[in-house]
Design a protein around this motif. Structure first.
Motif, mmCIF file in Angstrom:
data_model
loop_
_atom_site.group_PDB
_atom_site.id
_atom_site.type_symbol
_atom_site.label_atom_id
_atom_site.label_comp_id
_atom_site.label_asym_id
_atom_site.label_seq_id
_atom_site.Cartn_x
_atom_site.Cartn_y
_atom_site.Cartn_z
ATOM 1 N N SER A 66 -28.737 -27.530 19.443
ATOM 2 C CA SER A 66 -27.959 -26.532 18.716
ATOM 3 C C SER A 66 -28.142 -26.552 17.202
ATOM 4 O O SER A 66 -27.774 -25.597 16.528
ATOM 5 N N ALA A 89 -32.422 -26.680 17.593
ATOM 6 C CA ALA A 89 -32.357 -25.441 18.381
ATOM 7 C C ALA A 89 -33.690 -25.154 19.060
ATOM 8 O O ALA A 89 -33.723 -24.730 20.215
ATOM 9 N N GLU A 106 -22.494 -26.095 15.895
ATOM 10 C CA GLU A 106 -23.868 -26.511 16.189
ATOM 11 C C GLU A 106 -24.214 -27.864 15.580
ATOM 12 O O GLU A 106 -25.364 -28.292 15.641
#
Length: 111
Positions: free
Chosen positions: A33, A28, A77
């Protein structure tokens, strides 16, 4: 097992079997992600999900135990290597067998 439960949600074998490594650019903090707190640096631009470095393997993103309700807490994610892992593939069946589970192909078709 309920016919409405997706086999991956009642398994988790791959999350208990394989090392999960990916590019630093999937974090991230680097525009990707994967939550940084769930991974650690391996070398240079390679990172690994916490809990998958040594046996017994258990990815820290997994909620639940192998063969029970197993939910990836970062499913949306998750790293690309997890996204590419195919349910019912040879590696899937290998992971399931290592945990005493039947191949996915033997499951009832789910809705």
């Amino acid at each position: 097992m309920s016919e409405n439960v997706h086999p991956c949600l009642a398994c988790g074998a791959c999350c208990h079997q394989y090392r999960v490594e990916f590019s630093v650019y999937e974090l991230a903090s680097m525009g990707g992600s994967v939550p940084d707190a769930l991974a650690h640096e391996v070398s240079g631009n390679r990172w690994r999900m916490n809990g998958t470095a040594a046996h017994p393997v258990r990815c820290e993103a997994l909620m639940g135990r192998c063969g029970e309700l197993s939910i990836c807490t970062i499913y949306q994610e998750r790293p690309s290597v997890c996204r590419a892992f195919e349910m019912g593939s040879d590696r899937c069946d290998e992971a399931r067998a290592a945990h005493g589970l039947a191949p996915v192909a033997t499951w009832t078709v789910f809705a």
